[in-house]
Design a protein around this motif. Sequence first.
Motif, short mmCIF file in Angstrom:
data_model
loop_
_atom_site.label_atom_id
_atom_site.label_comp_id
_atom_site.label_asym_id
_atom_site.label_seq_id
_atom_site.Cartn_x
_atom_site.Cartn_y
_atom_site.Cartn_z
N GLY A 25 -11.97 55.16 34.20
CA GLY A 25 -13.10 56.06 33.93
C GLY A 25 -13.31 57.06 35.06
O GLY A 25 -13.64 58.24 34.83
N ASP A 26 -13.08 56.61 36.27
CA ASP A 26 -13.27 57.50 37.43
C ASP A 26 -12.24 58.63 37.46
O ASP A 26 -12.40 59.58 38.23
N LEU A 27 -11.20 58.52 36.66
CA LEU A 27 -10.16 59.57 36.65
C LEU A 27 -10.49 60.71 35.68
O LEU A 27 -9.80 61.72 35.64
N SER A 28 -11.55 60.52 34.90
CA SER A 28 -11.95 61.59 33.97
C SER A 28 -12.41 62.80 34.76
O SER A 28 -13.22 62.66 35.69
N ASP A 29 -11.87 63.97 34.45
CA ASP A 29 -12.21 65.17 35.23
C ASP A 29 -12.07 66.40 34.33
O ASP A 29 -10.94 66.85 34.07
N PRO A 30 -13.19 66.92 33.84
CA PRO A 30 -13.11 68.07 32.92
C PRO A 30 -12.49 69.32 33.57
O PRO A 30 -12.07 70.24 32.87
N LYS A 90 -9.75 69.33 35.16
CA LYS A 90 -8.28 69.24 35.07
C LYS A 90 -7.84 69.34 33.60
O LYS A 90 -8.63 69.05 32.70
N SER A 91 -6.58 69.69 33.39
CA SER A 91 -6.06 69.68 32.01
C SER A 91 -5.94 68.23 31.56
O SER A 91 -5.76 67.32 32.38
N ILE A 92 -6.01 68.02 30.23
CA ILE A 92 -5.95 66.64 29.72
C ILE A 92 -4.62 65.98 30.08
O ILE A 92 -4.56 64.78 30.35
N LYS A 114 -1.82 61.86 33.03
CA LYS A 114 -0.77 61.44 33.96
C LYS A 114 -1.36 60.55 35.07
O LYS A 114 -0.78 59.52 35.44
N SER A 115 -2.55 60.94 35.55
CA SER A 115 -3.14 60.11 36.62
C SER A 115 -3.57 58.74 36.07
O SER A 115 -3.52 57.73 36.77
N VAL A 116 -3.98 58.71 34.79
CA VAL A 116 -4.34 57.42 34.16
C VAL A 116 -3.09 56.52 34.11
O VAL A 116 -3.12 55.36 34.52
#
Length: 365
Positions: free
Chosen positions: A183-188, A190-192, A197-199
């Motif tokens: 959840g902490d990797l969600s970042d509007p 950045k591109s999906i 990729k980070s997930v």
Amino acid sequence: MKKIGIIGWRGMVGSVLMDRMEYEKDFDLIDAYFFSTSQKGEKAPKHKSSSEVLLDANDITELEKMDIILTCQGGDYTNEIYPKLRSSGWDGYWIDAASSLRMKEDSTLVLDPVNLDVIKKAVASGKKDFIGPNCTVSLMLMAIGGLFNSGQVEWVTSMTYQAASGAGAKNMLELLDQMKVLGDLSDPAKSILEVDKSVATAMRDSNFPSKNFGAALAGALIPWIDVPVEAGQTKEEWKGVCETNKILETENMIPVDGTCVRMGAMRCHSQGLTIKMKNDIPISDIEALIKESNPWVKFVENNKEETLKYLSPTYATGTLEIPVGRVRKMNLGPEYINVFTVGDQLLWGAAEPLRRMLRILIETA
Ligand code: HSE
């Protein structure tokens, strides 16, 4: 009043059981004695216990004084204590959540909305060991017991979606820890695809919290539950056929098989069932049989609105309701029925059949 020894009442299943017993006022009907494997002599729960202190769960002479023992302590405890207690000559009733005694010849698997006749016959014939079935099996039979009892089921495949709770309390927390990391990797900003990729990188990282599951569950799934048995099945899959047939005391074995999968629900197991009926039965009759299975079945119409609202762990969690939906004939042929069902793994899947068995013994034995 009968003396009931309660063991393993502080664990997850035991705590759910205690809540249900309190809610149903079961303690008014029994002399309850609370046992502990490690805290003998400490204060017992107020208002519920007939003894002020906790008794020693390893002391056979204390256990022998009980008319009924109700244990959620787990298989190791059962394996160690049960044989000693029986060989001491104790003739009381043993009600157990663990799987250790399930396939013993003279034990009875208890799920009274489905097999009350089997239970009554067992009590009348002097049987003393009453064991709660595997959660997935109980929840499947709660959903489609009406079909089985019609005598029309030829076989069933059960593809399961099993909650973290089935693996234990620590696993539930680990699932949440995994969700938090992701959840902490969600970042509007950045591109999906960058976020995705980070997930994936986080899930593959050796530091991802997966000590208990052994793999990522959040954002993924694990198609393996328990240990391997013969013919490529896992033990969870093997239980499907053995326990279903033992619960129903079938004369001719009804095949049940499928793949058991762990996924990211907290405490509700779901199952996608393919049921092969012996005959081409109208779908309205199939629906009627399901609805009549027991008072806890919540029949969900096969449409999106009802399915999203009711046929979900979100709806079923913490309740005794068993949503059953997506009922339709399949393209495979007119005898093939599709069903999806959900149920709370700690209630009908574990604590409730034991609580109700205790009631049956109090009222009839
Ligand atoms: N074996 C089940 C599971 C839970 O792992 O989900 C206990 O019946």
